[in-house]
Design a protein around this motif. Sequence first.
Motif, PDB file in Angstrom:
ATOM      1  N   ASN A 226      79.639 -26.455  45.846  1.00  0.00           N
ATOM      2  CA  ASN A 226      78.365 -27.740  46.188  1.00  0.00           C
ATOM      3  C   ASN A 226      78.125 -29.311  46.359  1.00  0.00           C
ATOM      4  O   ASN A 226      77.498 -29.474  45.954  1.00  0.00           O
ATOM      5  CB  ASN A 226      76.991 -27.076  45.225  1.00  0.00           C
ATOM      6  N   ASP A 227      79.102 -30.081  47.282  1.00  0.00           N
ATOM      7  CA  ASP A 227      79.832 -31.131  47.055  1.00  0.00           C
ATOM      8  C   ASP A 227      78.243 -31.783  48.729  1.00  0.00           C
ATOM      9  O   ASP A 227      78.007 -32.693  49.196  1.00  0.00           O
ATOM     10  CB  ASP A 227      80.497 -31.556  47.715  1.00  0.00           C
ATOM     11  N   GLY A 228      78.142 -30.676  49.245  1.00  0.00           N
ATOM     12  CA  GLY A 228      76.675 -31.434  50.346  1.00  0.00           C
ATOM     13  C   GLY A 228      77.003 -30.996  51.811  1.00  0.00           C
ATOM     14  O   GLY A 228      76.635 -31.040  52.730  1.00  0.00           O
ATOM     15  N   SER A 229      78.162 -30.002  51.582  1.00  0.00           N
ATOM     16  CA  SER A 229      79.309 -29.693  52.782  1.00  0.00           C
ATOM     17  C   SER A 229      79.122 -28.549  53.124  1.00  0.00           C
ATOM     18  O   SER A 229      78.369 -27.900  51.960  1.00  0.00           O
ATOM     19  CB  SER A 229      79.865 -30.203  52.827  1.00  0.00           C
ATOM     20  N   GLY A 230      78.901 -28.089  54.246  1.00  0.00           N
ATOM     21  CA  GLY A 230      79.051 -26.495  55.063  1.00  0.00           C
ATOM     22  C   GLY A 230      77.407 -26.052  55.119  1.00  0.00           C
ATOM     23  O   GLY A 230      77.032 -24.825  54.548  1.00  0.00           O
ATOM     24  N   GLY A 231      76.811 -26.865  54.189  1.00  0.00           N
ATOM     25  CA  GLY A 231      74.657 -26.160  54.905  1.00  0.00           C
ATOM     26  C   GLY A 231      74.386 -25.962  53.592  1.00  0.00           C
ATOM     27  O   GLY A 231      73.263 -26.061  53.059  1.00  0.00           O
ATOM     28  N   PHE A 232      75.060 -26.552  52.713  1.00  0.00           N
ATOM     29  CA  PHE A 232      74.760 -26.699  51.243  1.00  0.00           C
ATOM     30  C   PHE A 232      74.565 -27.835  50.334  1.00  0.00           C
ATOM     31  O   PHE A 232      75.028 -28.790  50.315  1.00  0.00           O
ATOM     32  CB  PHE A 232      75.281 -25.730  50.189  1.00  0.00           C
ATOM     33  N   PRO A 233      73.274 -28.072  49.943  1.00  0.00           N
ATOM     34  CA  PRO A 233      72.589 -29.213  49.645  1.00  0.00           C
ATOM     35  C   PRO A 233      73.698 -30.195  48.260  1.00  0.00           C
ATOM     36  O   PRO A 233      73.957 -28.887  47.406  1.00  0.00           O
ATOM     37  CB  PRO A 233      71.152 -29.249  49.291  1.00  0.00           C
ATOM     38  N   ALA A 234      74.497 -30.629  48.094  1.00  0.00           N
ATOM     39  CA  ALA A 234      74.519 -31.443  46.324  1.00  0.00           C
ATOM     40  C   ALA A 234      74.083 -30.596  45.038  1.00  0.00           C
ATOM     41  O   ALA A 234      73.060 -31.431  44.937  1.00  0.00           O
ATOM     42  CB  ALA A 234      75.406 -32.613  46.337  1.00  0.00           C
ATOM     43  N   THR A 235      74.407 -29.911  44.233  1.00  0.00           N
ATOM     44  CA  THR A 235      74.329 -29.652  43.633  1.00  0.00           C
ATOM     45  C   THR A 235      75.021 -29.950  42.219  1.00  0.00           C
ATOM     46  O   THR A 235      76.131 -29.115  42.217  1.00  0.00           O
ATOM     47  CB  THR A 235      73.532 -28.063  43.666  1.00  0.00           C
ATOM     48  N   ASP A 236      74.593 -30.338  40.731  1.00  0.00           N
ATOM     49  CA  ASP A 236      75.714 -30.519  39.627  1.00  0.00           C
ATOM     50  C   ASP A 236      75.143 -29.470  39.026  1.00  0.00           C
ATOM     51  O   ASP A 236      73.915 -28.758  39.222  1.00  0.00           O
ATOM     52  CB  ASP A 236      75.023 -31.828  38.585  1.00  0.00           C
ATOM     53  N   ILE A 237      76.008 -28.734  38.026  1.00  0.00           N
ATOM     54  CA  ILE A 237      75.661 -27.557  37.614  1.00  0.00           C
ATOM     55  C   ILE A 237      76.281 -27.700  36.186  1.00  0.00           C
ATOM     56  O   ILE A 237      77.145 -28.353  35.716  1.00  0.00           O
ATOM     57  CB  ILE A 237      76.371 -26.331  38.156  1.00  0.00           C
ATOM     58  N   SER A 238      75.167 -27.433  35.086  1.00  0.00           N
ATOM     59  CA  SER A 238      75.146 -27.535  33.944  1.00  0.00           C
ATOM     60  C   SER A 238      75.330 -26.127  33.560  1.00  0.00           C
ATOM     61  O   SER A 238      75.070 -25.105  33.324  1.00  0.00           O
ATOM     62  CB  SER A 238      74.145 -27.731  33.677  1.00  0.00           C
ATOM     63  N   ILE A 239      76.479 -25.768  32.940  1.00  0.00           N
ATOM     64  CA  ILE A 239      77.432 -25.059  31.824  1.00  0.00           C
ATOM     65  C   ILE A 239      76.337 -25.328  30.195  1.00  0.00           C
ATOM     66  O   ILE A 239      77.522 -25.266  30.036  1.00  0.00           O
ATOM     67  CB  ILE A 239      79.121 -25.119  31.490  1.00  0.00           C
ATOM     68  N   GLU A 240      75.798 -24.571  30.360  1.00  0.00           N
ATOM     69  CA  GLU A 240      75.460 -24.674  28.438  1.00  0.00           C
ATOM     70  C   GLU A 240      76.006 -24.078  27.257  1.00  0.00           C
ATOM     71  O   GLU A 240      76.115 -24.272  26.524  1.00  0.00           O
ATOM     72  CB  GLU A 240      73.805 -23.285  28.675  1.00  0.00           C
ATOM     73  N   SER A 241      76.507 -23.287  27.622  1.00  0.00           N
ATOM     74  CA  SER A 241      77.314 -22.009  26.871  1.00  0.00           C
ATOM     75  C   SER A 241      78.779 -20.925  27.531  1.00  0.00           C
ATOM     76  O   SER A 241      78.453 -20.805  28.676  1.00  0.00           O
ATOM     77  CB  SER A 241      76.124 -21.046  25.970  1.00  0.00           C
ATOM     78  N   PHE A 242      79.190 -21.002  26.782  1.00  0.00           N
ATOM     79  CA  PHE A 242      80.724 -20.081  27.256  1.00  0.00           C
ATOM     80  C   PHE A 242      81.035 -19.081  26.671  1.00  0.00           C
ATOM     81  O   PHE A 242      82.182 -19.666  26.496  1.00  0.00           O
ATOM     82  CB  PHE A 242      81.944 -21.338  28.423  1.00  0.00           C
ATOM     83  N   PRO A 243      80.650 -18.338  25.877  1.00  0.00           N
ATOM     84  CA  PRO A 243      81.362 -17.799  25.621  1.00  0.00           C
ATOM     85  C   PRO A 243      82.421 -16.542  25.665  1.00  0.00           C
ATOM     86  O   PRO A 243      82.738 -16.304  26.921  1.00  0.00           O
ATOM     87  CB  PRO A 243      80.040 -16.160  25.025  1.00  0.00           C
ATOM     88  N   PHE A 244      83.714 -16.762  25.253  1.00  0.00           N
ATOM     89  CA  PHE A 244      84.747 -16.259  25.973  1.00  0.00           C
ATOM     90  C   PHE A 244      85.459 -15.118  24.483  1.00  0.00           C
ATOM     91  O   PHE A 244      85.081 -15.447  23.526  1.00  0.00           O
ATOM     92  CB  PHE A 244      85.853 -17.401  26.104  1.00  0.00           C
ATOM     93  N   ARG A 245      86.448 -14.196  25.501  1.00  0.00           N
ATOM     94  CA  ARG A 245      87.735 -13.214  24.502  1.00  0.00           C
ATOM     95  C   ARG A 245      88.753 -13.795  24.430  1.00  0.00           C
ATOM     96  O   ARG A 245      88.699 -13.629  25.785  1.00  0.00           O
ATOM     97  CB  ARG A 245      86.992 -11.693  24.037  1.00  0.00           C
ATOM     98  N   VAL A 246      89.659 -14.038  24.384  1.00  0.00           N
ATOM     99  CA  VAL A 246      90.871 -13.912  23.909  1.00  0.00           C
ATOM    100  C   VAL A 246      91.637 -12.590  23.712  1.00  0.00           C
ATOM    101  O   VAL A 246      91.837 -12.203  22.539  1.00  0.00           O
ATOM    102  CB  VAL A 246      91.862 -14.772  23.606  1.00  0.00           C
ATOM    103  N   LEU A 247      92.235 -11.749  24.736  1.00  0.00           N
ATOM    104  CA  LEU A 247      93.248 -10.923  24.183  1.00  0.00           C
ATOM    105  C   LEU A 247      94.846 -11.035  24.491  1.00  0.00           C
ATOM    106  O   LEU A 247      95.465 -11.872  25.306  1.00  0.00           O
ATOM    107  CB  LEU A 247      92.614  -9.969  25.287  1.00  0.00           C
ATOM    108  N   LEU A 248      95.502 -10.342  23.475  1.00  0.00           N
ATOM    109  CA  LEU A 248      97.194 -10.477  24.098  1.00  0.00           C
ATOM    110  C   LEU A 248      97.760  -9.420  23.540  1.00  0.00           C
ATOM    111  O   LEU A 248      97.306  -8.856  23.134  1.00  0.00           O
ATOM    112  CB  LEU A 248      97.480 -11.865  22.492  1.00  0.00           C
ATOM    113  N   ASP A 249      98.085  -8.610  24.566  1.00  0.00           N
ATOM    114  CA  ASP A 249      98.933  -7.681  24.927  1.00  0.00           C
ATOM    115  C   ASP A 249      97.477  -6.554  24.820  1.00  0.00           C
ATOM    116  O   ASP A 249      97.580  -5.725  24.119  1.00  0.00           O
ATOM    117  CB  ASP A 249     100.386  -7.490  24.486  1.00  0.00           C
ATOM    118  N   ASP A 250      96.368  -7.043  25.481  1.00  0.00           N
ATOM    119  CA  ASP A 250      95.162  -6.122  25.343  1.00  0.00           C
ATOM    120  C   ASP A 250      94.607  -6.244  24.165  1.00  0.00           C
ATOM    121  O   ASP A 250      93.405  -5.457  23.802  1.00  0.00           O
ATOM    122  CB  ASP A 250      95.807  -4.573  25.911  1.00  0.00           C
TER     123      ASP A 250
END
Length: 200
Positions: free
Chosen positions: A88-112
């Motif tokens: 969303n950098d202001g091109s392509g008809g979309f206004p420039a918008t900063d996005i805040s990532i408040e949280s990013f819960p994740f899981r990591v798997l190794l060989d499933d």
Amino acid sequence: MKNKKIFLIAALTLLIASCGVYETLTNFARLKFKVNSYNNFRVADVALEGKSKIGDFSPIDYVKLTGAFVKGELPFSFLINVEADNPNDGSGGFPATDISIESFPFRVLLDDKQILVGNIEQAFTVPGVGENRIIPIRVDVDLLKFFKDKSFDELTNFILAVGGKDGSRSRISLFAKPVLGTPVGNIDYPDEIKISHEFN
């Protein structure tokens, strides 16, 4: 694509919004993630860079590895660098918008097999200026807790097959369920997303 549609619908139900808010939420739904790289693979504090077989370890490194294994542990660590793309950098008809990532819960798997559950330490912003941000996810686990049935040689060869010189990073899987800060409050992704080497 399905997740993004569901995400947008869920966000819009929170408020009968003006056209401006609708555009903002549409922009938030355009946020994308991918795994940019993996690096700094280490086992028992021994770097795996340039190593593809047990014989590549120096005598001192080998003593560190066997010493840890005898103690009933084998610490394994590496970094997953997740790239967040805000188009969303202001091109392509979309206004420039900063996005805040408040949280990013994740899981990591190794060989499933799930080896780690975590989250980012603090919120951050992906600016709407065509600039991507890297989310470093540190993995630090004791592999003996998850692969107790493997011998020392089997486990060492397994680690090299993942993080060594010719290792296959495809054996690592990453899932996340981001929480975004929006004008109508925090919004959770409705489902986990699998983050691969291509933007989702």
